[in-house]
Scaffold this motif. Structure first.
Motif, PDB file in Angstrom:
ATOM      1  N   LEU A   1      39.558  43.769  41.868  1.00 51.74           N
ATOM      2  CA  LEU A   1      40.224  43.159  40.720  1.00 51.74           C
ATOM      3  C   LEU A   1      39.190  42.401  39.875  1.00 51.74           C
ATOM      4  N   PRO A   2      38.673  43.031  38.819  1.00 52.82           N
ATOM      5  CA  PRO A   2      37.692  42.359  37.957  1.00 52.82           C
ATOM      6  C   PRO A   2      38.365  41.491  36.905  1.00 52.82           C
ATOM      7  N   SER A   3      39.031  40.435  37.340  1.00 53.86           N
ATOM      8  CA  SER A   3      39.836  39.590  36.464  1.00 53.86           C
ATOM      9  C   SER A   3      38.956  38.719  35.570  1.00 53.86           C
ATOM     10  N   ARG A   4      39.484  38.414  34.384  1.00 53.95           N
ATOM     11  CA  ARG A   4      38.797  37.518  33.450  1.00 53.95           C
ATOM     12  C   ARG A   4      39.112  36.053  33.725  1.00 53.95           C
ATOM     13  N   GLY A   5      40.133  35.793  34.513  1.00 48.65           N
ATOM     14  CA  GLY A   5      40.456  34.403  34.784  1.00 48.65           C
ATOM     15  C   GLY A   5      41.653  34.270  35.703  1.00 48.65           C
ATOM     16  N   GLU A   6      41.506  33.432  36.734  1.00 47.38           N
ATOM     17  CA  GLU A   6      42.571  33.196  37.703  1.00 47.38           C
ATOM     18  C   GLU A   6      42.667  31.705  37.993  1.00 47.38           C
ATOM     19  N   GLY A   7      43.892  31.222  38.127  1.00 48.57           N
ATOM     20  CA  GLY A   7      44.059  29.852  38.569  1.00 48.57           C
ATOM     21  C   GLY A   7      43.757  29.690  40.042  1.00 48.57           C
ATOM     22  N   GLY A   8      43.926  30.758  40.795  1.00 50.32           N
ATOM     23  CA  GLY A   8      43.640  30.742  42.220  1.00 50.32           C
ATOM     24  C   GLY A   8      43.522  32.152  42.765  1.00 50.32           C
TER      25      GLY A   8
END
Length: 335
Positions: A249-256
Motif C-alpha cells: 500500500l503506497p499511501s500518501r498519508g495515514e493517520g495510523g
C-alpha cells in the motif's frame, strides 16, 4: 465514569472499526458507555451489530465525558461536561476548518505520534496519542485461508484500502504494470470500496480508474489484477490476509493504518511508504519502506474530499518512487 462516543459505527471501514473497538473496550473496562452513531449505511453482520446496538440504549447523566471520534470537518458541538475530540491527521498540513473545530474541545486525542507532531504545530491544546491497533488473538498466521474462486495466480499481492487518490492506487498500479506482465505467476488483489459503497456505480468507478491506467500500456500483455469490493466481516479478514503472500500500500498519508499490522500479524511481508502515521508500526527491519519524493499542495478536487484541497501530501509521482516500489515487489516474489 460515563462516556458518550459520537462517530461512525456501522461502516466496515477503518473509522467504524476504531470507534467500535474504543466503545467496546471501554465498556469491558467498566466504563458506562453510550454511543451516538452518525448516520451511515449498516455494513455489519448481526453478530457484529448486536453489542454496538446495545450501547445506544445506555442511560448517562448530563455530567458525562463526550468523545467526538470524527474527522474535524464533521464535528458538531458536543454535549457533556468535558469534551474530547478523537481524530486523525493524514496530511503534512492542517486545513483551517480542522483548526477551528479543535477550539470546541478541551483536549484532543490522535491515532499516532506522527499525527500529534503535526497537530502540535498549530493547536495549543492538550494532545494525547491513543493508538489504534490489531487484535493479536484474531490476526494470526495459523488458521483457515480465503478460497478464491476462480483461482488466482501462485503469488498474491494484497492491497486493502478505501478507494481514493490519497491511498496511492495510481502509484501501485503503475509500478505493478511496469514490473510484471502476463507471463509472471502473480496476481494483484485489490480489496477496496469507493466511498464505502458496493453498488454497480461504486464497482464501476474502481474498474474505470484501473482501466485508465492500463491504457498507458497499450502494447503490453498485462499482469493479473483482481478487484473485490464486497464487505467481509472482521472475523473473516485474517483468512484474506493468510491467502495472500505480500501486503502492499503506497499511501500518501495515514493517520495510523490498521491494515499493515493486521497483515504483519498474519505473516505477510509489508510494502508501504515511509510517511505519516504508519511509521508507528513500520521500520526498515520489519517492512519494505518506500521513500517519498517531495511534498506538494494537493490540486483542487484531486482527492475528492474538499478539506484536502491545497494541503501538503507526498507527490509519489517520480520515477525514483516507482523504481523503489517495483524493486520491493520483485524482491518479495523472488524470496
Amino acid at each position: 465514569i460515563e462516556v458518550r462516543i459520537h462517530g461512525i459505527f456501522y461502516d466496515a471501514g477503518g473509522y467504524g472499526k476504531v470507534n467500535r473497538n474504543l466503545a467496546l473496550k471501554l465498556h469491558e473496562a467498566g466504563v458506562k458507555v453510550r454511543i451516538d452513531p452518525k448516520k451511515s449505511q449498516n455494513q455489519l453482520k448481526a453478530s457484529e451489530l448486536k453489542p454496538i446496538i446495545e450501547l445506544t440504549n445506555t442511560k448517562i447523566s448530563k455530567n458525562h465525558i463526550s468523545i467526538d471520534s470524527v474527522i474535524p470537518s464533521f464535528a458538531e458541538y458536543a454535549s457533556g461536561k468535558y469534551r474530547i475530540l478523537y481524530t486523525t491527521i493524514e496530511s503534512y498540513s492542517i486545513p483551517k476548518q480542522f483548526l477551528e473545530c479543535c477550539q470546541m474541545y478541551r483536549e484532543i486525542w490522535v491515532t499516532s505520534p506522527w499525527s500529534a507532531s503535526i497537530l502540535k504545530k498549530h493547536v495549543d491544546k492538550p494532545i494525547h496519542v491513543i493508538p489504534t491497533g490489531a487484535d493479536p488473538f484474531l490476526y494470526t498466521e495459523n488458521g483457515p485461508r480465503f478460497d478464491f474462486k476462480p483461482n488466482i495466480k501462485s503469488f498474491v499481492f494484497l492491497s486493502v484500502f478505501g478507494w481514493g487518490y490519497r491511498k496511492g492506487y495510481d502509484v501501485l498500479l503503475k509500478a505493478y504494470f511496469e514490473e510484471f506482465d502476463a507471463s509472471d505467476d502473480v496476481s494483484l488483489l485489490i480489496f477496496s470500496r469507493y466511498q464505502s459503497g458496493t453498488s454497480r456505480f461504486h464497482r464501476d468507478k474502481i474498474r474505470d480508474d484501473i482501466n485508465d491506467i492500463m491504457r498507458g500500456f497499450p502494447n503490453k500483455e498485462m499482469p493479473h489484477v483482481v478487484r473485490y469490493n464486497q464487505v467481509i466481516p472482521e472475523q473473516q479478514m485474517p483468512q484474506l490476509y493468510r491467502a495472500a503472500d505480500c501486503f502492499v500500500l503506497p499511501s500518501r498519508g495515514e493517520g495510523g493504518n490498521l491494515c499493515s499490522p493486521e497483515a504483519s500479524l498474519c505473516g505477510l511481508p509489508v510494502i508501504m511508504t515511509n510517511v505519516s502515521g504508519q511509521q508507528m508500526y513500520l521500520r526498515d527491519d520489519n517492512a519494505f519502506l518506500i521513500e517519498m519524493d517531495r511534498l506538494i499542495k494537493t490540486p483542487t478536487g484531486r482527492f475528492g474530499i474538499h478539506y484536502w484541497d491545497g494541503q501538503m501530501f507526498p507527490a509519489l509521482t517520480s520515477p525514483e518512487v516507482t523504481d523503489q516500489l517495483k524493486k520491493a515487489m520483485r524482491d518479495v516474489v523472488k524470496h
